[in-house]
Motif scaffolding. Structure first.
Motif, PDB file in Angstrom:
ATOM      1  N   ALA A 119     -15.998  -8.930  -1.798  1.00  0.00           N
ATOM      2  CA  ALA A 119     -16.702 -10.125  -1.339  1.00  0.00           C
ATOM      3  C   ALA A 119     -15.864 -11.393  -1.448  1.00  0.00           C
ATOM      4  CB  ALA A 119     -18.004 -10.300  -2.146  1.00  0.00           C
ATOM      5  N   TRP A 120     -14.707 -11.321  -2.086  1.00  0.00           N
ATOM      6  CA  TRP A 120     -13.855 -12.497  -2.234  1.00  0.00           C
ATOM      7  C   TRP A 120     -13.452 -13.000  -0.849  1.00  0.00           C
ATOM      8  CZ3 TRP A 120      -8.017 -12.391  -3.561  1.00  0.00           C
ATOM      9  CH2 TRP A 120      -7.555 -13.700  -3.792  1.00  0.00           C
ATOM     10  N   PRO A 121     -13.820 -14.234  -0.497  1.00  0.00           N
ATOM     11  CA  PRO A 121     -13.517 -14.748   0.842  1.00  0.00           C
ATOM     12  C   PRO A 121     -12.022 -14.776   1.178  1.00  0.00           C
ATOM     13  CG  PRO A 121     -15.071 -16.185  -0.288  1.00  0.00           C
ATOM     14  CD  PRO A 121     -14.591 -15.184  -1.301  1.00  0.00           C
ATOM     15  N   ASP A 122     -11.166 -14.943   0.174  1.00  0.00           N
ATOM     16  CA  ASP A 122      -9.728 -15.028   0.418  1.00  0.00           C
ATOM     17  C   ASP A 122      -9.000 -13.705   0.213  1.00  0.00           C
ATOM     18  OD1 ASP A 122      -9.956 -17.744   1.018  1.00  0.00           O
ATOM     19  OD2 ASP A 122      -9.731 -18.315  -1.082  1.00  0.00           O
ATOM     20  N   ALA A 123      -9.746 -12.625   0.070  1.00  0.00           N
ATOM     21  CA  ALA A 123      -9.138 -11.309  -0.126  1.00  0.00           C
ATOM     22  C   ALA A 123      -8.313 -10.926   1.099  1.00  0.00           C
ATOM     23  CB  ALA A 123     -10.218 -10.253  -0.359  1.00  0.00           C
ATOM     24  N   PRO A 124      -7.210 -10.203   0.886  1.00  0.00           N
ATOM     25  CA  PRO A 124      -6.434  -9.750   2.037  1.00  0.00           C
ATOM     26  C   PRO A 124      -7.213  -8.697   2.826  1.00  0.00           C
ATOM     27  CG  PRO A 124      -5.482  -8.924  -0.003  1.00  0.00           C
ATOM     28  CD  PRO A 124      -6.616  -9.823  -0.371  1.00  0.00           C
ATOM     29  N   LYS A 125      -7.413  -8.992   4.088  1.00  0.00           N
ATOM     30  CA  LYS A 125      -8.135  -8.080   4.972  1.00  0.00           C
ATOM     31  C   LYS A 125      -7.331  -7.921   6.247  1.00  0.00           C
ATOM     32  CE  LYS A 125     -12.617  -9.251   3.117  1.00  0.00           C
ATOM     33  NZ  LYS A 125     -13.802 -10.051   3.242  1.00  0.00           N
ATOM     34  N   GLY A 126      -7.573  -6.822   6.929  1.00  0.00           N
ATOM     35  CA  GLY A 126      -6.845  -6.607   8.166  1.00  0.00           C
ATOM     36  C   GLY A 126      -7.496  -5.575   9.046  1.00  0.00           C
ATOM     37  N   GLY A 127      -7.019  -5.567  10.268  1.00  0.00           N
ATOM     38  CA  GLY A 127      -7.454  -4.580  11.244  1.00  0.00           C
ATOM     39  C   GLY A 127      -6.519  -3.383  11.245  1.00  0.00           C
ATOM     40  N   ALA A 128      -6.546  -2.640  12.336  1.00  0.00           N
ATOM     41  CA  ALA A 128      -5.759  -1.409  12.430  1.00  0.00           C
ATOM     42  C   ALA A 128      -4.270  -1.665  12.229  1.00  0.00           C
ATOM     43  CB  ALA A 128      -6.014  -0.735  13.769  1.00  0.00           C
ATOM     44  N   GLU A 129      -3.748  -2.737  12.790  1.00  0.00           N
ATOM     45  CA  GLU A 129      -2.310  -3.021  12.671  1.00  0.00           C
ATOM     46  C   GLU A 129      -1.904  -3.242  11.218  1.00  0.00           C
ATOM     47  OE1 GLU A 129       0.774  -6.451  14.191  1.00  0.00           O
ATOM     48  OE2 GLU A 129      -0.834  -5.844  15.546  1.00  0.00           O
ATOM     49  N   GLU A 130      -2.676  -4.020  10.487  1.00  0.00           N
ATOM     50  CA  GLU A 130      -2.360  -4.297   9.084  1.00  0.00           C
ATOM     51  C   GLU A 130      -2.553  -3.061   8.203  1.00  0.00           C
ATOM     52  OE1 GLU A 130      -3.243  -8.060  11.173  1.00  0.00           O
ATOM     53  OE2 GLU A 130      -4.384  -6.204  10.983  1.00  0.00           O
ATOM     54  N   ILE A 131      -3.584  -2.283   8.486  1.00  0.00           N
ATOM     55  CA  ILE A 131      -3.810  -1.048   7.721  1.00  0.00           C
ATOM     56  C   ILE A 131      -2.672  -0.066   7.975  1.00  0.00           C
ATOM     57  CG2 ILE A 131      -5.305   0.985   7.489  1.00  0.00           C
ATOM     58  CD1 ILE A 131      -7.688  -0.959   8.073  1.00  0.00           C
ATOM     59  N   ASN A 132      -2.263   0.067   9.241  1.00  0.00           N
ATOM     60  CA  ASN A 132      -1.138   0.943   9.572  1.00  0.00           C
ATOM     61  C   ASN A 132       0.132   0.508   8.847  1.00  0.00           C
ATOM     62  OD1 ASN A 132      -2.276   2.882  11.355  1.00  0.00           O
ATOM     63  ND2 ASN A 132      -2.267   1.390  13.006  1.00  0.00           N
ATOM     64  N   ALA A 133       0.394  -0.793   8.831  1.00  0.00           N
ATOM     65  CA  ALA A 133       1.601  -1.308   8.173  1.00  0.00           C
ATOM     66  C   ALA A 133       1.572  -1.017   6.675  1.00  0.00           C
ATOM     67  CB  ALA A 133       1.747  -2.808   8.434  1.00  0.00           C
ATOM     68  N   LEU A 134       0.427  -1.227   6.039  1.00  0.00           N
ATOM     69  CA  LEU A 134       0.309  -0.936   4.608  1.00  0.00           C
ATOM     70  C   LEU A 134       0.496   0.558   4.348  1.00  0.00           C
ATOM     71  CD1 LEU A 134      -0.250  -1.653   1.669  1.00  0.00           C
ATOM     72  CD2 LEU A 134      -2.711  -1.581   2.198  1.00  0.00           C
ATOM     73  N   CYS A 135      -0.120   1.394   5.161  1.00  0.00           N
ATOM     74  CA  CYS A 135       0.027   2.844   4.988  1.00  0.00           C
ATOM     75  C   CYS A 135       1.474   3.278   5.168  1.00  0.00           C
ATOM     76  CB  CYS A 135      -0.899   3.593   5.938  1.00  0.00           C
ATOM     77  SG  CYS A 135      -2.647   3.426   5.511  1.00  0.00           S
ATOM     78  N   ASP A 136       2.179   2.665   6.110  1.00  0.00           N
ATOM     79  CA  ASP A 136       3.601   2.974   6.300  1.00  0.00           C
ATOM     80  C   ASP A 136       4.404   2.626   5.049  1.00  0.00           C
ATOM     81  OD1 ASP A 136       3.197   3.911   8.895  1.00  0.00           O
ATOM     82  OD2 ASP A 136       3.862   2.040   9.849  1.00  0.00           O
ATOM     83  N   ARG A 137       4.126   1.461   4.458  1.00  0.00           N
ATOM     84  CA  ARG A 137       4.831   1.064   3.224  1.00  0.00           C
ATOM     85  C   ARG A 137       4.507   2.015   2.082  1.00  0.00           C
ATOM     86  NH1 ARG A 137       2.752  -4.017   4.438  1.00  0.00           N
ATOM     87  NH2 ARG A 137       1.700  -4.180   2.433  1.00  0.00           N
ATOM     88  N   LEU A 138       3.244   2.412   1.961  1.00  0.00           N
ATOM     89  CA  LEU A 138       2.844   3.325   0.893  1.00  0.00           C
ATOM     90  C   LEU A 138       3.505   4.693   1.065  1.00  0.00           C
ATOM     91  CD1 LEU A 138      -0.956   2.418   0.671  1.00  0.00           C
ATOM     92  CD2 LEU A 138       0.823   1.791  -0.955  1.00  0.00           C
ATOM     93  N   ARG A 139       3.535   5.206   2.288  1.00  0.00           N
ATOM     94  CA  ARG A 139       4.199   6.489   2.547  1.00  0.00           C
ATOM     95  C   ARG A 139       5.679   6.427   2.206  1.00  0.00           C
ATOM     96  NH1 ARG A 139       0.359   7.016   6.659  1.00  0.00           N
ATOM     97  NH2 ARG A 139       1.542   5.696   8.075  1.00  0.00           N
ATOM     98  N   ALA A 140       6.332   5.337   2.616  1.00  0.00           N
ATOM     99  CA  ALA A 140       7.772   5.181   2.348  1.00  0.00           C
ATOM    100  C   ALA A 140       8.029   5.113   0.850  1.00  0.00           C
ATOM    101  CB  ALA A 140       8.297   3.928   3.045  1.00  0.00           C
ATOM    102  N   PHE A 141       7.189   4.401   0.125  1.00  0.00           N
ATOM    103  CA  PHE A 141       7.365   4.283  -1.320  1.00  0.00           C
ATOM    104  C   PHE A 141       7.146   5.648  -1.983  1.00  0.00           C
ATOM    105  CE2 PHE A 141       6.105   3.238  -5.656  1.00  0.00           C
ATOM    106  CZ  PHE A 141       7.099   2.329  -6.008  1.00  0.00           C
ATOM    107  N   LEU A 142       6.146   6.371  -1.537  1.00  0.00           N
ATOM    108  CA  LEU A 142       5.894   7.711  -2.078  1.00  0.00           C
ATOM    109  C   LEU A 142       7.084   8.631  -1.844  1.00  0.00           C
ATOM    110  CD1 LEU A 142       2.303   9.092  -1.358  1.00  0.00           C
ATOM    111  CD2 LEU A 142       3.525   9.096  -3.507  1.00  0.00           C
ATOM    112  N   ALA A 143       7.674   8.556  -0.670  1.00  0.00           N
ATOM    113  CA  ALA A 143       8.813   9.406  -0.341  1.00  0.00           C
ATOM    114  C   ALA A 143      10.011   9.099  -1.235  1.00  0.00           C
ATOM    115  CB  ALA A 143       9.192   9.233   1.114  1.00  0.00           C
ATOM    116  N   GLN A 144      10.190   7.834  -1.604  1.00  0.00           N
ATOM    117  CA  GLN A 144      11.307   7.435  -2.464  1.00  0.00           C
ATOM    118  C   GLN A 144      11.106   7.854  -3.914  1.00  0.00           C
ATOM    119  OE1 GLN A 144      11.613   3.219  -2.013  1.00  0.00           O
ATOM    120  NE2 GLN A 144      12.544   3.341   0.001  1.00  0.00           N
ATOM    121  N   THR A 145       9.846   7.924  -4.344  1.00  0.00           N
ATOM    122  CA  THR A 145       9.566   8.181  -5.750  1.00  0.00           C
ATOM    123  C   THR A 145       9.150   9.613  -6.028  1.00  0.00           C
ATOM    124  OG1 THR A 145       7.275   7.409  -5.503  1.00  0.00           O
ATOM    125  CG2 THR A 145       8.919   5.785  -6.174  1.00  0.00           C
ATOM    126  N   ALA A 146       9.101  10.429  -4.988  1.00  0.00           N
ATOM    127  CA  ALA A 146       8.645  11.817  -5.163  1.00  0.00           C
ATOM    128  C   ALA A 146       9.629  12.647  -5.972  1.00  0.00           C
ATOM    129  CB  ALA A 146       8.406  12.465  -3.818  1.00  0.00           C
TER     130      ALA A 146
END
Length: 146
Positions: A119-146
């Motif tokens: 409910a925080w009005p200033d919370a980071p929110k996004g649509g498909a493009e932002e969610i895709n970008a975050l998921c890409d970063r998370l996947r890349a980080f997982l691949a590096q730390t696996a």
């Protein structure tokens, strides 16, 4: 009624951002099953096998769920800037074990901590493009730390 998480894992229902991680026991995605924009850093860890609660997990599944929760929380801190991660499980709406991991970002006022974080009005929110970008970063980080 078909299970939402089984449908997502089978490719029968969309998962914005796609699988962040998947193996024979567990599957992780960004939660995006409602109106966009969506709170960024709201992840789900699901079992591959359709089981309703932790009590039905095999020891191998339990280890896999716990390890993936830990790794995703670490990722949210490292590559999304989370200050803290909340972990919850209810399983009352969709009876398929799915653990929710939610990032809490620096600067979140205390009145928006815990279940009020969305409910925080200033919370980071996004649509498909932002969610895709975050998921890409998370996947890349997982691949590096696996």
């Amino acid at each position: 009624m078909e299970c939402l998480f089984c449908q997502i894992q089978q490719g029968l229902a969309p998962a914005i951002g796609g699988a962040i991680y998947e193996d024979e026991l567990v599957y992780a995605t960004h939660y995006a099953y409602g109106e966009l924009p969506m709170y960024l850093g709201y992840l789900t860890v699901q079992t591959r096998r359709h089981v309703p609660t932790f009590a039905e997990l095999t020891d191998c599944e339990a280890r896999a769920v716990g390890l993936l929760i830990t790794r995703l929380a670490r990722e949210l801190k490292e590559c999304a800037g989370a200050e803290r991660c909340y972990v919850e499980f209810f399983g009352e709406v969709v009876p398929h074990l799915h653990v929710l991991i939610t990032a809490r970002y620096p600067g979140t006022p205390p009145e928006y901590w815990r279940s009020n974080v969305y409910a925080w009005p200033d919370a980071p929110k996004g649509g498909a493009e932002e969610i895709n970008a975050l998921c890409d970063r998370l996947r890349a980080f997982l691949a590096q730390t696996a």
